[in-house]
Design a protein around this motif. Sequence first.
Motif, PDB file in Angstrom:
ATOM      1  N   GLY A  58     -12.462  -2.578  -1.061  1.00  0.00           N
ATOM      2  CA  GLY A  58     -13.400  -2.020  -2.032  1.00  0.00           C
ATOM      3  C   GLY A  58     -12.708  -1.809  -3.354  1.00  0.00           C
ATOM      4  O   GLY A  58     -11.566  -2.236  -3.563  1.00  0.00           O
ATOM      5  N   ASP A  59     -13.387  -1.128  -4.265  1.00  0.00           N
ATOM      6  CA  ASP A  59     -12.812  -0.832  -5.566  1.00  0.00           C
ATOM      7  C   ASP A  59     -11.735   0.236  -5.428  1.00  0.00           C
ATOM      8  O   ASP A  59     -11.848   1.139  -4.594  1.00  0.00           O
ATOM      9  CB  ASP A  59     -13.911  -0.340  -6.521  1.00  0.00           C
ATOM     10  CG  ASP A  59     -13.395  -0.193  -7.939  1.00  0.00           C
ATOM     11  OD1 ASP A  59     -13.300  -1.204  -8.644  1.00  0.00           O
ATOM     12  OD2 ASP A  59     -13.083   0.954  -8.333  1.00  0.00           O
ATOM     13  N   ARG A  60     -10.710   0.142  -6.248  1.00  0.00           N
ATOM     14  CA  ARG A  60      -9.594   1.080  -6.138  1.00  0.00           C
ATOM     15  C   ARG A  60     -10.046   2.532  -6.304  1.00  0.00           C
ATOM     16  O   ARG A  60      -9.479   3.441  -5.689  1.00  0.00           O
ATOM     17  CB  ARG A  60      -8.523   0.724  -7.175  1.00  0.00           C
ATOM     18  CG  ARG A  60      -7.263   1.572  -7.069  1.00  0.00           C
ATOM     19  CD  ARG A  60      -6.116   0.921  -7.798  1.00  0.00           C
ATOM     20  NE  ARG A  60      -4.912   1.768  -7.792  1.00  0.00           N
ATOM     21  CZ  ARG A  60      -3.700   1.338  -8.021  1.00  0.00           C
ATOM     22  NH1 ARG A  60      -3.498   0.049  -8.265  1.00  0.00           N
ATOM     23  NH2 ARG A  60      -2.658   2.155  -8.011  1.00  0.00           N
ATOM     24  N   SER A  61     -11.049   2.766  -7.103  1.00  0.00           N
ATOM     25  CA  SER A  61     -11.540   4.119  -7.315  1.00  0.00           C
ATOM     26  C   SER A  61     -12.174   4.722  -6.066  1.00  0.00           C
ATOM     27  O   SER A  61     -12.368   5.942  -5.986  1.00  0.00           O
ATOM     28  CB  SER A  61     -12.569   4.134  -8.453  1.00  0.00           C
ATOM     29  OG  SER A  61     -13.719   3.364  -8.098  1.00  0.00           O
ATOM     30  N   GLU A  62     -12.482   3.868  -5.078  1.00  0.00           N
ATOM     31  CA  GLU A  62     -13.118   4.356  -3.851  1.00  0.00           C
ATOM     32  C   GLU A  62     -12.105   4.694  -2.758  1.00  0.00           C
ATOM     33  O   GLU A  62     -12.491   5.166  -1.678  1.00  0.00           O
ATOM     34  CB  GLU A  62     -14.084   3.277  -3.325  1.00  0.00           C
ATOM     35  CG  GLU A  62     -15.199   2.918  -4.291  1.00  0.00           C
ATOM     36  CD  GLU A  62     -15.978   1.699  -3.837  1.00  0.00           C
ATOM     37  OE1 GLU A  62     -15.567   1.072  -2.826  1.00  0.00           O
ATOM     38  OE2 GLU A  62     -16.976   1.365  -4.479  1.00  0.00           O
ATOM     39  N   ILE A  63     -10.820   4.462  -3.010  1.00  0.00           N
ATOM     40  CA  ILE A  63      -9.808   4.660  -1.968  1.00  0.00           C
ATOM     41  C   ILE A  63      -9.759   6.106  -1.504  1.00  0.00           C
ATOM     42  O   ILE A  63      -9.824   6.397  -0.305  1.00  0.00           O
ATOM     43  CB  ILE A  63      -8.418   4.198  -2.455  1.00  0.00           C
ATOM     44  CG1 ILE A  63      -8.396   2.675  -2.609  1.00  0.00           C
ATOM     45  CG2 ILE A  63      -7.333   4.643  -1.488  1.00  0.00           C
ATOM     46  CD1 ILE A  63      -7.112   2.134  -3.192  1.00  0.00           C
TER      47      ILE A  63
ATOM     48  N   GLY B 156      -6.167 -11.869   5.498  1.00  0.00           N
ATOM     49  CA  GLY B 156      -6.840 -12.248   4.267  1.00  0.00           C
ATOM     50  C   GLY B 156      -6.308 -11.464   3.080  1.00  0.00           C
ATOM     51  O   GLY B 156      -5.459 -10.599   3.187  1.00  0.00           O
ATOM     52  N   GLN B 157      -6.837 -11.728   1.907  1.00  0.00           N
ATOM     53  CA  GLN B 157      -6.400 -11.070   0.694  1.00  0.00           C
ATOM     54  C   GLN B 157      -7.337  -9.909   0.382  1.00  0.00           C
ATOM     55  O   GLN B 157      -8.533 -10.081   0.166  1.00  0.00           O
ATOM     56  CB  GLN B 157      -6.400 -12.073  -0.477  1.00  0.00           C
ATOM     57  CG  GLN B 157      -5.346 -13.141  -0.342  1.00  0.00           C
ATOM     58  CD  GLN B 157      -3.949 -12.560  -0.442  1.00  0.00           C
ATOM     59  OE1 GLN B 157      -3.676 -11.659  -1.211  1.00  0.00           O
ATOM     60  NE2 GLN B 157      -3.046 -13.093   0.365  1.00  0.00           N
ATOM     61  N   GLY B 158      -6.804  -8.710   0.343  1.00  0.00           N
ATOM     62  CA  GLY B 158      -7.569  -7.553  -0.053  1.00  0.00           C
ATOM     63  C   GLY B 158      -7.322  -7.267  -1.522  1.00  0.00           C
ATOM     64  O   GLY B 158      -6.366  -7.753  -2.128  1.00  0.00           O
ATOM     65  N   GLN B 159      -8.198  -6.490  -2.143  1.00  0.00           N
ATOM     66  CA  GLN B 159      -7.997  -6.156  -3.541  1.00  0.00           C
ATOM     67  C   GLN B 159      -6.789  -5.246  -3.710  1.00  0.00           C
ATOM     68  O   GLN B 159      -6.051  -5.360  -4.675  1.00  0.00           O
ATOM     69  CB  GLN B 159      -9.258  -5.464  -4.081  1.00  0.00           C
ATOM     70  CG  GLN B 159     -10.463  -6.387  -4.157  1.00  0.00           C
ATOM     71  CD  GLN B 159     -11.658  -5.673  -4.749  1.00  0.00           C
ATOM     72  OE1 GLN B 159     -11.689  -4.457  -4.826  1.00  0.00           O
ATOM     73  NE2 GLN B 159     -12.664  -6.434  -5.138  1.00  0.00           N
ATOM     74  N   THR B 160      -6.595  -4.348  -2.775  1.00  0.00           N
ATOM     75  CA  THR B 160      -5.490  -3.402  -2.849  1.00  0.00           C
ATOM     76  C   THR B 160      -4.833  -3.271  -1.485  1.00  0.00           C
ATOM     77  O   THR B 160      -5.521  -3.195  -0.469  1.00  0.00           O
ATOM     78  CB  THR B 160      -5.987  -2.014  -3.307  1.00  0.00           C
ATOM     79  OG1 THR B 160      -6.748  -2.145  -4.506  1.00  0.00           O
ATOM     80  CG2 THR B 160      -4.810  -1.079  -3.556  1.00  0.00           C
ATOM     81  N   ARG B 161      -3.513  -3.221  -1.479  1.00  0.00           N
ATOM     82  CA  ARG B 161      -2.768  -3.038  -0.234  1.00  0.00           C
ATOM     83  C   ARG B 161      -2.093  -1.672  -0.274  1.00  0.00           C
ATOM     84  O   ARG B 161      -1.510  -1.298  -1.287  1.00  0.00           O
ATOM     85  CB  ARG B 161      -1.726  -4.157  -0.046  1.00  0.00           C
ATOM     86  CG  ARG B 161      -2.344  -5.521   0.129  1.00  0.00           C
ATOM     87  CD  ARG B 161      -1.276  -6.604   0.260  1.00  0.00           C
ATOM     88  NE  ARG B 161      -1.889  -7.915   0.404  1.00  0.00           N
ATOM     89  CZ  ARG B 161      -2.209  -8.470   1.578  1.00  0.00           C
ATOM     90  NH1 ARG B 161      -1.940  -7.809   2.695  1.00  0.00           N
ATOM     91  NH2 ARG B 161      -2.775  -9.636   1.636  1.00  0.00           N
ATOM     92  N   LEU B 162      -2.167  -0.968   0.856  1.00  0.00           N
ATOM     93  CA  LEU B 162      -1.594   0.366   0.922  1.00  0.00           C
ATOM     94  C   LEU B 162      -0.726   0.518   2.154  1.00  0.00           C
ATOM     95  O   LEU B 162      -0.953  -0.151   3.165  1.00  0.00           O
ATOM     96  CB  LEU B 162      -2.704   1.437   0.996  1.00  0.00           C
ATOM     97  CG  LEU B 162      -3.747   1.458  -0.101  1.00  0.00           C
ATOM     98  CD1 LEU B 162      -4.999   0.724   0.371  1.00  0.00           C
ATOM     99  CD2 LEU B 162      -4.106   2.899  -0.472  1.00  0.00           C
ATOM    100  N   THR B 163       0.253   1.415   2.068  1.00  0.00           N
ATOM    101  CA  THR B 163       0.992   1.877   3.226  1.00  0.00           C
ATOM    102  C   THR B 163       0.569   3.315   3.481  1.00  0.00           C
ATOM    103  O   THR B 163       0.649   4.153   2.569  1.00  0.00           O
ATOM    104  CB  THR B 163       2.511   1.810   3.001  1.00  0.00           C
ATOM    105  OG1 THR B 163       2.875   0.466   2.689  1.00  0.00           O
ATOM    106  CG2 THR B 163       3.261   2.268   4.247  1.00  0.00           C
ATOM    107  N   LEU B 164       0.098   3.592   4.682  1.00  0.00           N
ATOM    108  CA  LEU B 164      -0.388   4.916   5.035  1.00  0.00           C
ATOM    109  C   LEU B 164       0.526   5.550   6.068  1.00  0.00           C
ATOM    110  O   LEU B 164       0.878   4.917   7.071  1.00  0.00           O
ATOM    111  CB  LEU B 164      -1.812   4.839   5.609  1.00  0.00           C
ATOM    112  CG  LEU B 164      -2.875   4.142   4.764  1.00  0.00           C
ATOM    113  CD1 LEU B 164      -4.203   4.120   5.528  1.00  0.00           C
ATOM    114  CD2 LEU B 164      -3.040   4.824   3.416  1.00  0.00           C
ATOM    115  N   ASP B 165       0.905   6.790   5.845  1.00  0.00           N
ATOM    116  CA  ASP B 165       1.570   7.598   6.857  1.00  0.00           C
ATOM    117  C   ASP B 165       0.476   8.426   7.514  1.00  0.00           C
ATOM    118  O   ASP B 165      -0.209   9.202   6.834  1.00  0.00           O
ATOM    119  CB  ASP B 165       2.624   8.500   6.218  1.00  0.00           C
ATOM    120  CG  ASP B 165       3.386   9.292   7.273  1.00  0.00           C
ATOM    121  OD1 ASP B 165       4.349   8.762   7.818  1.00  0.00           O
ATOM    122  OD2 ASP B 165       2.997  10.453   7.543  1.00  0.00           O
ATOM    123  N   LEU B 166       0.308   8.252   8.826  1.00  0.00           N
ATOM    124  CA  LEU B 166      -0.886   8.783   9.476  1.00  0.00           C
ATOM    125  C   LEU B 166      -0.555   9.489  10.785  1.00  0.00           C
ATOM    126  O   LEU B 166       0.273   9.012  11.569  1.00  0.00           O
ATOM    127  CB  LEU B 166      -1.861   7.624   9.712  1.00  0.00           C
ATOM    128  CG  LEU B 166      -3.265   7.921  10.206  1.00  0.00           C
ATOM    129  CD1 LEU B 166      -4.229   6.866   9.676  1.00  0.00           C
ATOM    130  CD2 LEU B 166      -3.324   7.937  11.726  1.00  0.00           C
TER     131      LEU B 166
END
Length: 244
Positions: free
Chosen positions: A148-153, A10-20
Amino acid sequence: MSKAQEPFHGQGQTRLTLDLWHPNCWAIEATEQVDGGILAHAVYNTPKSAPKNETKVNGLFTAFGETTEEVEQLLDIIRDSDRSGEVHELQERFGRARNAPGNIVREFFLQYDPDDMVCPTLLENGFVHSEPVRIEDGSEEWQVCFMGDRSEIEPSLDQVREHAPAEVTVTSIMTADTTTSSSRKQRVDSLTPAQREAFEHAREEGYYNWPRETSTRELAADLDISKTTLLEHLRKAEAKLLDP
């Protein structure tokens, strides 16, 4: 067989790549010891016939590497790990269909303890798995959508760090209007290190300019490989980057 985890499209508001990195992970521990890597495609619940006191999940994975010996060594370490169950390999022809990086790929099922998974913690904090997880050099690369909202990342990542527990770094962040660059990055990430090195060097030296500013002979000499090997790397890289 009910699904406990699968890629989200699905479409999220923000997409991230995480190194974990997180503890007690057989895949992280295996790739710390040898070259090569693992793609984690999906995780399924154990069939109901399993003993009630034995909570396990089954995962579908691809081991990849530059050589057969490299992949065999990786699989041997996985088989010997006390954190993983028996490795059940699929027929070889299925591996390439998943477009794994590396010249050699081996697809397999593996049973392991769900308590060692970090995915539930990510989901609880709004990070939805969107692509296969890539594990190399003792760390995992996650492509996620944040719902969620970008400020909550950052506060949500702090929760993951605390409760997984995990070490998490954001290596890229994109909003909906940058999905084209995300697609290009996925294509580049599908290249093997040798293919990427050859392609990027050819591009930097003007091989793809018109008129060409260098020759394949010069490029091969720069990389200390044969002209035949260079052309093979370029052909495979171009096929992956241009494949619709």
